[in-house]
Design an enzyme around this catalytic site. Sequence first.
Site, PDB file in Angstrom:
ATOM      1  CB  ALA A 132     -39.615 -19.091 -25.515  1.00  0.00           C
ATOM      2  CE  LYS A 157     -45.782 -16.045 -10.545  1.00  0.00           C
ATOM      3  NZ  LYS A 157     -45.349 -17.319 -11.131  1.00  0.00           N
ATOM      4  CB  THR A 191     -34.578 -16.207 -20.757  1.00  0.00           C
ATOM      5  OG1 THR A 191     -34.587 -17.383 -20.761  1.00  0.00           O
ATOM      6  CG2 THR A 191     -33.341 -15.628 -21.759  1.00  0.00           C
ATOM      7  CD  GLN A 219     -23.814 -19.834 -14.458  1.00  0.00           C
ATOM      8  OE1 GLN A 219     -23.129 -20.917 -14.445  1.00  0.00           O
ATOM      9  NE2 GLN A 219     -24.382 -19.239 -13.244  1.00  0.00           N
ATOM     10  N   GLY A 240     -25.296 -21.004 -22.983  1.00  0.00           N
ATOM     11  CA  GLY A 240     -24.786 -20.469 -23.570  1.00  0.00           C
ATOM     12  C   GLY A 240     -26.039 -21.023 -24.801  1.00  0.00           C
ATOM     13  CD  GLU A 273     -22.435 -25.509 -22.611  1.00  0.00           C
ATOM     14  OE1 GLU A 273     -23.472 -25.919 -22.732  1.00  0.00           O
ATOM     15  OE2 GLU A 273     -22.312 -24.049 -22.211  1.00  0.00           O
ATOM     16  CG  ASP A 297     -47.735 -19.512 -12.695  1.00  0.00           C
ATOM     17  OD1 ASP A 297     -48.090 -19.904 -12.359  1.00  0.00           O
ATOM     18  OD2 ASP A 297     -47.189 -18.007 -12.922  1.00  0.00           O
ATOM     19  CG  HIS A 341     -27.206 -27.726 -13.716  1.00  0.00           C
ATOM     20  ND1 HIS A 341     -25.946 -27.521 -13.287  1.00  0.00           N
ATOM     21  CD2 HIS A 341     -27.388 -27.162 -15.183  1.00  0.00           C
ATOM     22  CE1 HIS A 341     -24.869 -27.139 -14.333  1.00  0.00           C
ATOM     23  NE2 HIS A 341     -25.564 -27.132 -15.192  1.00  0.00           N
ATOM     24  NE  ARG A 365     -27.167 -28.993 -18.352  1.00  0.00           N
ATOM     25  CZ  ARG A 365     -27.644 -28.156 -18.446  1.00  0.00           C
ATOM     26  NH1 ARG A 365     -29.119 -27.968 -18.641  1.00  0.00           N
ATOM     27  NH2 ARG A 365     -26.897 -26.811 -18.718  1.00  0.00           N
ATOM     28  CG  HIS A 384     -31.399 -26.179 -14.601  1.00  0.00           C
ATOM     29  ND1 HIS A 384     -31.116 -25.323 -14.516  1.00  0.00           N
ATOM     30  CD2 HIS A 384     -30.664 -26.717 -15.699  1.00  0.00           C
ATOM     31  CE1 HIS A 384     -30.601 -24.613 -15.775  1.00  0.00           C
ATOM     32  NE2 HIS A 384     -29.955 -25.714 -16.411  1.00  0.00           N
ATOM     33  CD  GLU A 418     -38.077 -25.466 -17.771  1.00  0.00           C
ATOM     34  OE1 GLU A 418     -37.724 -26.051 -17.151  1.00  0.00           O
ATOM     35  OE2 GLU A 418     -37.749 -23.762 -18.206  1.00  0.00           O
ATOM     36  NE  ARG A 438     -32.306 -27.993 -21.024  1.00  0.00           N
ATOM     37  CZ  ARG A 438     -31.154 -26.831 -20.442  1.00  0.00           C
ATOM     38  NH1 ARG A 438     -30.700 -26.779 -22.186  1.00  0.00           N
ATOM     39  NH2 ARG A 438     -30.811 -26.662 -19.163  1.00  0.00           N
TER      40      ARG A 438
END
Length: 580
Positions: free
Chosen positions: A23, A43, A51, A55, A57, A125, A225, A246, A300, A367, A391, A402
């Site tokens: 983002a 940071k 990011t 894995q 996609g 997926e 943060d 996850h 998930r 996750h 996020e 999600r």
Amino acid sequence: MTTESLAGGPAPQRLIVVGSGIAGLYSALLAAEAGAEVVLLTKGALADSNTYYAQGGISAVLDEPAAGDTVAAHIADTLKAGAGHCNEEAVRVLCSEARLDIAGLGRFGVHFDLDDDGGPSLGLEAAHSAPRILHAGGDATGAGVAAALIRTVLDFHAAGKIHVIGHAHVTSLTLGGPQGGKVVGANVIQDGREFGVGGDAVLLATGGAGQVFAQTTNPSVATADGLALAWRVGAAVADLEFFQFHPTCMVRPADAREVEGNNDPLLISEAVRGEGAILVDAAGHRFMPDYHPDAELAPRDIVSRSIALHLAKLGDPHGHVFLDATVIEERRGEGFLARRFPTLSKRTRQAGVDWTKEPVPVAPAAHYWMGGVVTDLYGRTSVPGLLAAGEVACTGVQGANRLASNSLLEGLVFGRRAVEGFLGSSSGSPDGVPLRADSAAGGLAFTNAAGTPAGDNRSGTFSETAESAGASGFSRQALRRLMTAKAGVLRSGDLLAEAAEVLGEWEETVGPLSVPGSLDVREHEDSNLLLAAQLLVHAARKRRASLGAHYRSDGVAEPAAVEDFDKRYTMSRKASLVHD
């Protein structure tokens, strides 16, 4: 947007972007490309982000989708995974505009994997009804996308279009403007010194807060943060009870990680189960069909909860199960796993597991946080001058859980839209404040009514009493153990009350509601983590019914009125987070 030189007209608007995940990188490039002056604060190094570790996609229905796939199907899958808690308009925007930002990535040097016919290779997926997942470099999509965007950002930096400031930890946001309530900059710690950066707006793209829990797929920089920065200037937050775990993070003993010299989390992507891998217990029993008709391809939250419940049933609540990918190799032929998942094949082998011949020990790990800083559909928060994307934001698109591979897509679509909102190309309220503080997510949001502020361990899960946790005093390890044991995959009112009590005791020494007067980044992170933990626990206690990723063993029945069941709860800084 057309900009003019200082001699010929007004200076371009300055956007401060905080964070270097998808983002942050993408929005910085788009803003600079449109003529804005961009300062990108990261940071750590530019590659230090969630990011980079992604894995699975990026999900998208392209102009030439897989047979039978449609944007409507992607919308339906997202709404179903979100357990009825999504903002349907945000979901429609996400799915219908996905192809635009996939093309945008291509302009910035991202190349996706191709199939044998030269077209995009689309994977399937969990909880997706059709193959629509784009990958870059097989199972290293996040790293591939991040690397390409970082190269372009550095090119822009060299050309004077983006000013990159690395290893810069933002400690607080600066308020100004006619009424003193607009975000006009950020205060930063870098190399033991503090300085301010001024701008016309700040875009938070700081990622999540996986470091709140003992076992996480997130890197060490994920310390809440952005959430803390926004909360302390009075921004509304919502859906903080919904933290996705996850289901398949590789379990490695601490001594093995030390020998490897590699503490990076090893997430075993959903795509592996999409290819046919199964979950078994220590006895070799495939247990997921016992818990859900979709078995390993269930959402998930269901897979994570099923693992936790099955381990508890076996009398080993803090143990692990196994992901068996040998069935894939047997069916698809020798060498398939190495070709399809090169990074995972290498990393599991380095960890001493040949996953072509033996199952991989796995357990759920924190996750992704569905909740965050409430925004409208153009990234605008309830505080003028403050934007959020990725996020850290709560657009309402993720709902209570999600859908796999929608997170990178959200960072792209709403990162772009935040830039559009900043540049003034979107409709909305004239002062840049969302038309409703809760316009993205619906219902009520938490807010810090007081407004402005005054002034790595991923190994395993733990169980301890509130008394022992409080008596030991605050430490990051103690916080992570407490949150994992009391507010993790399985929750109850009693466990959450115990967590709140200990967090309240720690508040007296850590001071999460104010900015630490220290140049030690770790102290700031500790304060942010404790604040995030308190807000999460408060939200989880308020939501007494189970929904999506928020599961309470003592959950009350769903109320008949949907608007009551889906309610968000208001909270101010003056309210007690412990005994409310």
